[in-house]
Motif scaffolding. Structure first.
Motif, mmCIF file in Angstrom:
data_model
loop_
_atom_site.group_PDB
_atom_site.id
_atom_site.type_symbol
_atom_site.label_atom_id
_atom_site.label_comp_id
_atom_site.label_asym_id
_atom_site.label_seq_id
_atom_site.Cartn_x
_atom_site.Cartn_y
_atom_site.Cartn_z
ATOM 1 N N VAL A 260 0.849 -1.203 0.000
ATOM 2 C CA VAL A 260 0.000 0.000 0.000
ATOM 3 C C VAL A 260 0.878 1.244 0.000
ATOM 4 N N LEU A 261 0.563 2.182 -0.870
ATOM 5 C CA LEU A 261 1.254 3.466 -0.923
ATOM 6 C C LEU A 261 0.292 4.579 -0.509
ATOM 7 N N PRO A 262 0.821 5.692 0.013
ATOM 8 C CA PRO A 262 -0.059 6.803 0.404
ATOM 9 C C PRO A 262 -0.845 7.321 -0.794
ATOM 10 N N SER A 263 -2.058 7.780 -0.531
ATOM 11 C CA SER A 263 -2.873 8.344 -1.602
ATOM 12 C C SER A 263 -2.342 9.715 -2.000
ATOM 13 N N ALA A 264 -2.789 10.191 -3.137
ATOM 14 C CA ALA A 264 -2.382 11.521 -3.605
ATOM 15 C C ALA A 264 -2.817 12.599 -2.619
#
Length: 299
Positions: A260-264
């Motif tokens: 999981v990557l941080p959202s924009a």
């Protein structure tokens, strides 16, 4: 204060944030292996105790654990254990980067509590920074329109930051106590409280999960001790900016362990919250006031 001490303080603060970010990742990992929140909290405190006792024995000695401020330690422990519920809860409910970003609101809550609870004079500039900070929170949380950050998780994350700020205020009353003593009594007094719900969640695990739970306590204890060491070596305003390195570690762990990557919107809102917190800390220093923001989330 010598440059060497300041550099050591900065290094310790960076190390502390690495430890605490690692602990958060381990908490989330333990849940994927079937560990419950009461289990995680219990072993966090139980396995931190040997680390703290070793630190105290090698430093001021075990006699330094004696205290005449038991009521103060009890109050700090009660607030701290509730804060731990919210802090760990946020880690379980949110992606790591988002849970970490909400922790950056601690200076904002510290300003509010300082004004409401301690009666501190707070000028227009700091109230403006508070409003800007909460605007950043709205960007990250996207109330009513965000799926990446559930509303309940965002509320839990903000409550975690609120209780960290409360602990910071309570620690003012214990500032004359050795750091090892404060950490020791926090672990000791909260263990019986956490043991009650833990008794209803006893279960067997494989050895890797037990190792995970033990690592949460050891890493968390090391993080607390590194925080206290940094505070003794360098001014708070110098070391607090290092806390924002936690977003880097949260992003790395979130990607490597959970994909999981941080959202924009998190990348858009986090700098706003960080700028607000930095301004508040800088303003506190300029006014020569005693700091209410003394540490990252204590868990």
């Amino acid at each position: 204060m010598s440059d060497d001490r300041v550099l050591k303080g900065i290094g310790l603060r960076l190390l502390a944030i690495f430890f605490l970010s690692t602990m958060s990742a381990l908490v989330k990992l333990a849940e994927t292996r079937g560990a419950s929140l009461p289990e995680t909290m219990f072993w966090r405190q139980a396995c931190a105790l040997p680390v703290v006792l070793t630190f105290v024995a090698a430093g001021p000695g075990l006699r330094s654990l004696r205290t005449t401020r038991l009521k103060g330690h009890l109050a700090r422990s009660l607030v701290g254990v509730v804060g731990m519920v919210f802090t760990f809860g946020a880690v379980l409910l949110l992606p790591l980067a988002e849970a970490t970003t909400f922790q950056f609101t601690v200076p904002i809550f510290a300003t509010i509590l300082g004004a409401l609870v301690l009666g501190e004079r707070t000028g227009v500039q700091r109230w403006g920074a508070v409003l800007v900070g909460f605007a950043g929170v709205l960007v990250v949380a996207q109330p009513g329109g965000g799926e990446h950050v559930p509303l309940f998780g965002a509320i839990v994350g903000l409550l975690a930051a609120l209780f960290v700020a409360l602990v910071a205020i309570l620690l003012r009353q214990l500032r004359d106590e050795p750091s090892g003593t404060t950490v020791f009594w926090f672990s000791t007094l909260t263990l019986p409280l956490i043991a009650v719900p833990y008794a209803f969640h006893l279960q067997s695990h494989d050895w890797l999960t037990w190792a995970n739970l033990a690592a949460i306590g050891v890493v968390g204890g090391c993080g607390q001790l590194a925080l206290t060491g940094a505070a003794k070596l360098a001014p708070v305003t110098t070391v607090v900016p290092m806390d924002y390195s936690g977003l880097i570690w949260a992003t790395i762990y979130g990607w490597l362990l959970f994909g999981v990557l941080p959202s924009a919107m998190t990348w858009a809102g986090a700098p706003i919250i960080i700028a607000s917190g930095l301004f508040i800390v800088w303003r506190e220093q300029r006014l020569g006031k005693q700091q209410t923001v003394t540490a990252a989330p204590e868990d």
